[in-house]
Design a protein around this motif. Structure first.
Motif, mmCIF file in Angstrom:
data_model
loop_
_atom_site.group_PDB
_atom_site.id
_atom_site.type_symbol
_atom_site.label_atom_id
_atom_site.label_comp_id
_atom_site.label_asym_id
_atom_site.label_seq_id
_atom_site.Cartn_x
_atom_site.Cartn_y
_atom_site.Cartn_z
ATOM 1 N N GLY A 26 3.406 3.931 1.110
ATOM 2 C CA GLY A 26 4.259 2.852 0.618
ATOM 3 C C GLY A 26 5.741 3.118 0.711
ATOM 4 O O GLY A 26 6.523 2.493 -0.006
ATOM 5 N N ASN A 27 6.162 4.003 1.622
ATOM 6 C CA ASN A 27 7.588 4.349 1.662
ATOM 7 C C ASN A 27 8.455 3.239 2.259
ATOM 8 O O ASN A 27 9.669 3.236 2.077
ATOM 9 C CB ASN A 27 7.791 5.651 2.439
ATOM 10 C CG ASN A 27 7.316 5.526 3.877
ATOM 11 O OD1 ASN A 27 7.919 4.839 4.686
ATOM 12 N ND2 ASN A 27 6.207 6.179 4.202
ATOM 13 N N MET A 67 7.796 10.567 -1.287
ATOM 14 C CA MET A 67 8.985 9.964 -0.680
ATOM 15 C C MET A 67 9.609 8.983 -1.663
ATOM 16 O O MET A 67 8.997 8.601 -2.653
ATOM 17 C CB MET A 67 8.609 9.240 0.613
ATOM 18 C CG MET A 67 8.147 10.177 1.714
ATOM 19 S SD MET A 67 7.635 9.302 3.197
ATOM 20 C CE MET A 67 9.210 8.798 3.868
ATOM 21 N N THR A 80 5.065 -6.216 -4.959
ATOM 22 C CA THR A 80 5.953 -5.797 -3.869
ATOM 23 C C THR A 80 7.252 -5.200 -4.379
ATOM 24 O O THR A 80 8.038 -4.714 -3.589
ATOM 25 C CB THR A 80 6.301 -6.994 -2.975
ATOM 26 O OG1 THR A 80 6.952 -7.981 -3.774
ATOM 27 C CG2 THR A 80 5.082 -7.590 -2.329
ATOM 28 N N THR A 81 7.495 -5.249 -5.683
ATOM 29 C CA THR A 81 8.813 -4.861 -6.194
ATOM 30 C C THR A 81 8.879 -3.416 -6.669
ATOM 31 O O THR A 81 9.850 -3.023 -7.297
ATOM 32 C CB THR A 81 9.217 -5.777 -7.364
ATOM 33 O OG1 THR A 81 8.207 -5.681 -8.364
ATOM 34 C CG2 THR A 81 9.326 -7.216 -6.920
ATOM 35 N N TYR A 82 7.853 -2.649 -6.366
ATOM 36 C CA TYR A 82 7.870 -1.250 -6.800
ATOM 37 C C TYR A 82 9.030 -0.505 -6.133
ATOM 38 O O TYR A 82 9.516 -0.905 -5.084
ATOM 39 C CB TYR A 82 6.541 -0.575 -6.445
ATOM 40 C CG TYR A 82 6.330 -0.392 -4.962
ATOM 41 C CD1 TYR A 82 6.738 0.769 -4.325
ATOM 42 C CD2 TYR A 82 5.750 -1.397 -4.189
ATOM 43 C CE1 TYR A 82 6.577 0.930 -2.961
ATOM 44 C CE2 TYR A 82 5.587 -1.244 -2.841
ATOM 45 C CZ TYR A 82 5.999 -0.081 -2.225
ATOM 46 O OH TYR A 82 5.848 0.066 -0.873
ATOM 47 N N SER A 83 9.442 0.569 -6.772
ATOM 48 C CA SER A 83 10.515 1.366 -6.185
ATOM 49 C C SER A 83 10.374 2.802 -6.669
ATOM 50 O O SER A 83 9.450 3.133 -7.407
ATOM 51 C CB SER A 83 11.885 0.795 -6.591
ATOM 52 O OG SER A 83 11.997 0.838 -7.997
ATOM 53 N N GLY A 84 11.307 3.640 -6.247
ATOM 54 C CA GLY A 84 11.314 5.026 -6.699
ATOM 55 C C GLY A 84 10.413 5.910 -5.867
ATOM 56 O O GLY A 84 10.250 5.699 -4.670
ATOM 57 N N VAL A 85 9.831 6.908 -6.521
ATOM 58 C CA VAL A 85 9.050 7.912 -5.817
ATOM 59 C C VAL A 85 7.647 7.381 -5.545
ATOM 60 O O VAL A 85 7.005 6.823 -6.438
ATOM 61 C CB VAL A 85 8.981 9.212 -6.653
ATOM 62 C CG1 VAL A 85 8.112 10.247 -5.952
ATOM 63 C CG2 VAL A 85 10.373 9.773 -6.875
ATOM 64 N N VAL A 86 7.203 7.505 -4.316
ATOM 65 C CA VAL A 86 5.859 7.087 -3.938
ATOM 66 C C VAL A 86 5.154 8.253 -3.257
ATOM 67 O O VAL A 86 5.820 9.131 -2.715
ATOM 68 C CB VAL A 86 5.901 5.868 -2.980
ATOM 69 C CG1 VAL A 86 6.306 4.617 -3.717
ATOM 70 C CG2 VAL A 86 6.797 6.123 -1.781
ATOM 71 N N PRO A 87 3.839 8.311 -3.215
ATOM 72 C CA PRO A 87 2.925 7.376 -3.847
ATOM 73 C C PRO A 87 2.728 7.682 -5.332
ATOM 74 O O PRO A 87 2.832 8.832 -5.736
ATOM 75 C CB PRO A 87 1.622 7.627 -3.081
ATOM 76 C CG PRO A 87 1.706 9.040 -2.649
ATOM 77 C CD PRO A 87 3.150 9.339 -2.420
ATOM 78 N N VAL A 116 11.302 5.194 -1.957
ATOM 79 C CA VAL A 116 11.391 3.916 -1.250
ATOM 80 C C VAL A 116 12.857 3.609 -0.989
ATOM 81 O O VAL A 116 13.669 3.551 -1.918
ATOM 82 C CB VAL A 116 10.757 2.786 -2.080
ATOM 83 C CG1 VAL A 116 10.834 1.478 -1.334
ATOM 84 C CG2 VAL A 116 9.323 3.121 -2.416
#
Lengths: 232, 320
Positions: free
Chosen positions: B118-119, A211, B158-165, A213
């Motif tokens: 984490g989405n 997914m 906490t500042t991660y972004s983009g594709v998870v996981p 974010v």
């Protein structure tokens, strides 16, 4: 001199009275007989009485015993329908059941993946262990599925099929520890709707998709470390 | 007005008659007058914050008592006032209930860290459900991206972004743990926050003085301070509110996750749980031996955060 003093004191008294009046105005009168807390839960009556609207179209099945309401597990409506690529002379498209083709075609048990198909279903992404098509699809009744012992199971009961191998997940699911849910935790007040396996997992490629974010709080702790606007 | 002073100003005809004090500027009276004026000015200056307070808060709010001392009649009037204020300041019809604990319940939360990716859908759901300020994107939930092999919150990001996981990470959503030994409650100098019978730690937003001791005391960074009045478009305000939960909070007070008590005390699941697309979240009553949460605690590998602090969280993390 005494006049000034009395004028001043009168002014002070007036200000004080004014403050008391301003503060008292509209203040709720204190009720002396106060019951400390009413433990009885209120606003229960506002609990929704209607069933889960988003699942009403789905066929429903209940699990577990509860006093008033049920845990409803969503189910597929029925066998999947294939959208036709071609249109008829009137320009209409249509959907057909699997049996439309498969009832007149002999099942080829040698086909184990979509790569070895020469017609239809080509390019189908398949990444579900080493299963072959007819491990789950039923060669004798193409509008139903097939359990490991060869017996028939309807598409609506697909969870029975999944649970053959994924027993640990099925157990966790029964106890609410796997799979999403909506509605009420307290079944005496309202129903609960749960997803089934294929709501989240594509049967042909079951690993949960990645997914992106979407939402991030923009509080001051998340500011870019390189810009310090509080001390320059 | 007769003058008894020894030397009246000139003229018996009444013209040119000055005030006696000014006419007799003896040093003594002048000093007295100066100090009296100074005193009066000091008094006005001293009470002027009250005038400003009266402008910002209504008099009734200023005199409002602590939540636990309110009678039903008091609560009814306060809620009426709050609803009227919401109508006046934000132009929305809201319904504020006073949801009390359900007897025989103790709420507990669990998150499956094997499943959480984490989405951040829970963060967003909390933001909307609890009427948080739109510009700061505030939320009671913070999702930490953690290196595998540790449960140390300080390692998280906490500042991660983009594709998870991401392959070498796991995701740890942190919100109020509704501790059984809550340090935030211990440090409150005015008892504006307390633990209720069903385990939820609540804040009386009208009693809080905004000292932020609780925010500093919380080892989970779960409390939030209202630096500004929340700005929310009228059509986005959740009108389904509760006094101790998601009603529109005044500026300068501390707030926190309440396990969505305006939902859960009416039997519904919390908003963050319903929003979770992975099904990682489980909520329930730990006093019910047949509940989902009890099965998880009895059958899964369960962790709590910062166990060594002795806060006894009502919030559990488990792995498949």
């Amino acid at each position: 001199m005494t006049r000034i003093a009395s004028l001043l004191s009168a002014g002070v008294v007036c200000t004080a009275v004014l403050m008391v009046v301003v503060c008292w105005d509209g203040a709720p009168p204190r009720d002396k007989s106060h019951s400390e807390r009413d433990v009885a839960a209120q606003s229960i009556s506002s609990a929704p009485s209607g069933g889960p609207a988003h699942a009403s179209a789905e066929a429903q099945r209940t699990v577990g015993e509860t006093a008033h309401h049920a845990v409803v597990v969503r189910q597929p409506e029925g066998p999947p329908l294939i959208e036709l690529a071609e249109t008829d002379p009137q320009g209409r498209t249509g959907k057909v059941a699997c049996s439309t083709c498969h009832s007149v075609r002999k099942p080829n048990l040698a086909n184990r993946t979509s790569a070895s198909l020469d017609e239809f279903h080509q390019g189908l992404t398949f990444n579900h262990g080493t299963l072959a098509c007819y491990a789950c699809h039923n060669p004798d009744q193409s509008d139903a599925l097939r359990l490991a012992d060869g017996s028939l199971v309807e598409y609506r009961d697909v969870m029975t099929l999944c649970s053959q191998c994924h027993a640990a997940q099925a157990t966790a699911f029964r106890h609410g520890a796997h799979g999403g849910m909506n509605g009420h935790w307290d079944l005496s007040r309202g129903p609960q709707t749960k997803n089934n396996c294929i709501d989240c997992h594509d049967p042909h490629e079951p690993s949960y998709p990645k997914m992106i974010v979407g939402f991030k709080p923009r509080d001051r702790f998340l500011k870019d470390e390189t810009t310090h606007d509080d001390h320059e | 007005m007769t003058t008894t002073n020894d030397s009246p100003p000139k003229g018996e005809d009444g013209r040119d008659r000055s005030l006696p004090v000014i006419a007799n500027p003896s040093r003594r009276t002048a000093v007295k007058g100066a100090f009296a004026t100074l005193g009066a000015a000091a008094f006005v200056a001293a009470v002027s914050p009250l005038r400003q307070a009266a402008e910002r808060t209504s008099a009734a709010e200023f005199m409002q008592s602590h939540y636990k001392r309110l009678t039903d009649e008091d609560k009814r009037k306060i809620i009426e006032r709050l609803e009227a204020e919401a109508k006046e300041n934000h132009g929305v019809e809201v319904e504020i209930a006073d949801d009390r604990p359900i007897p025989g319940t103790k709420f507990v939360y669990a998150i499956n860290l094997s499943v959480c990716n984490g989405n951040g859908k829970c963060v967003e759901a909390c933001h909307k459900e609890n009427n948080h300020d739109r510009s700061t994107g505030q939320s009671y939930i913070r999702v930490l991206e953690m290196p595998k092999g540790t449960m140390d919150m300080e390692e998280g990001n906490t500042t991660y972004s983009g594709v998870v996981p991401k392959d070498d990470k796991f995701y740890l959503p942190v919100q109020c743990q509704q501790c059984d030994e809550p340090p935030c409650v211990d440090v409150c100098p005015v008892k504006a926050t307390w633990k209720e019978e069903d385990g939820i730690v609540v804040v009386d937003y009208n009693w809080c003085i905004g000292c932020r001791y609780c925010e500093a005391a919380c080892p989970y960074h779960a409390r939030r301070f209202n630096w500004k009045q929340a700005e929310i478009p009228a059509e986005e305000i959740n009108p389904d509110q509760s006094y101790l939960s998601n009603r529109l909070r005044p500026v300068g007070v501390v707030e926190k996750c309440t396990y969505c008590l305006h939902r859960t005390r009416r039997g519904k699941l919390p908003a963050c749980l319903e929003a979770c697309p992975t099904g990682a979240r489980v909520f329930g009553n730990i006093l019910d031996p047949d509940s989902n949460i009890r099965w998880i605690l009895e059958n899964k590998r369960v962790y709590i955060l910062k166990e060594e602090l002795g806060t006894k969280p009502a919030f559990f993390y488990y792995f498949d």
